[in-house]
Design a protein around this motif. Structure first.
Motif, short mmCIF file in Angstrom:
data_model
loop_
_atom_site.label_atom_id
_atom_site.label_comp_id
_atom_site.label_asym_id
_atom_site.label_seq_id
_atom_site.Cartn_x
_atom_site.Cartn_y
_atom_site.Cartn_z
N ASP A 19 0.84 -1.19 0.00
CA ASP A 19 0.00 0.00 0.00
C ASP A 19 0.88 1.25 0.00
OD1 ASP A 19 -2.15 -1.66 0.09
OD2 ASP A 19 -2.88 -1.02 2.05
N GLU A 66 -11.80 6.87 -6.92
CA GLU A 66 -11.58 5.44 -7.15
C GLU A 66 -10.15 5.04 -6.80
OE1 GLU A 66 -12.94 7.55 -9.33
OE2 GLU A 66 -15.03 6.88 -9.18
N GLU A 67 -9.18 5.86 -7.17
CA GLU A 67 -7.78 5.55 -6.87
C GLU A 67 -7.49 5.62 -5.38
OE1 GLU A 67 -5.66 7.09 -11.01
OE2 GLU A 67 -6.20 8.53 -9.45
N ARG A 70 -8.02 2.39 -3.38
CA ARG A 70 -7.20 1.21 -3.69
C ARG A 70 -5.89 1.25 -2.92
NH1 ARG A 70 -7.66 2.33 -10.05
NH2 ARG A 70 -9.91 2.10 -10.33
#
Length: 228
Positions: A19, A66-67, A70
């Motif tokens: 991450d 959206e990014e 993630r």
């Protein structure tokens, strides 16, 4: 919570080594008798959620909603001047669980998912430290980036210190200066951590302005306990 405790909780929850962590200095946090005191509206940790909706506009605009969902984390750190004993400590750490394109969409989601109490705690029209701007009418406004479609923050709010102040307009519409507008970020409650005093610090204080990126593994390696 010390570093070992943080690592154990994270290891139990999952593997986050790949991450990405976005870290920055929370300039509105001040030390008061050994405790952290938040004097600004962003981040906001009222209502059982950590949210970042009224500061770090440029950082939040670097990714689409959206990014952000993630594998992205946000770390809020203190400065490292003499007020903080020249050490840069963690104030909060959250894995982004939700990200929205406008305050109107965020408000609608909080209402629809039964989190009206969290919304009330963060409502800038009611709370001086609130970081959620609520539409003046129930439902989605026709123009979600029009400040006129929202309730005015309460007088004395961090971004409305005077009757005529319009600083809060930037929180609604910061302008399309980047590829996307600033996303509104909500931390996953199961992977959000908040410190009320200096317990975990960076081994070597340094560059974090306007923000800095780490892999999650590198970020953890950069932390150590504050000596008792």
């Amino acid at each position: 919570m010390d570093v070992d405790h943080l690592r154990r909780q994270l290891e139990t929850a999952g593997n986050f080594e790949e991450d990405v962590v976005y870290g920055y200095v929370v300039a509105t946090v001040r030390p008061v008798q050994g405790q952290f005191q938040q004097r600004g509206s962003g981040p906001n940790w009222q209502g059982g959620l950590i949210t970042l909706c009224t500061c770090k506009h440029s950082m939040r605009a670097m990714l689409t909603p959206e990014e952000w969902r993630r594998g992205k984390w946000v770390a809020g750190l203190t400065g490292w001047n003499s007020a903080f004993a020249h050490q840069q400590s963690l104030v909060y750490l959250m894995r982004v669980g939700e990200a929205y394109s406008s305050h109107a969409v965020l408000v609608e989601q909080l209402r629809q998912t039964g989190r009206s109490a969290a919304l009330a705690a963060k409502d800038a029209s009611q709370n001086p430290l609130g970081d959620v701007m609520t539409p003046s009418r129930v439902g989605m406004p026709l123009h979600p980036y029009d400040p006129g479609a929202y309730r005015v923050p309460v007088l004395g709010h961090a971004h409305r210190q005077t009757e005529s102040a319009t600083d809060w307009h930037d929180d609604i519409d910061y302008g399309n200066q980047w590829d996307s507008r600033p996303a509104l970020l909500v931390g996953d409650p199961e992977q959000s951590f908040l410190w009320t005093r200096p317990l975990v610090r960076r081994k070597e204080p340094g560059y974090t302005r306007p923000y800095r990126k780490w892999t999650f593994a590198d970020f953890l390696d950069d932390l150590e306990d504050v000596p008792a």
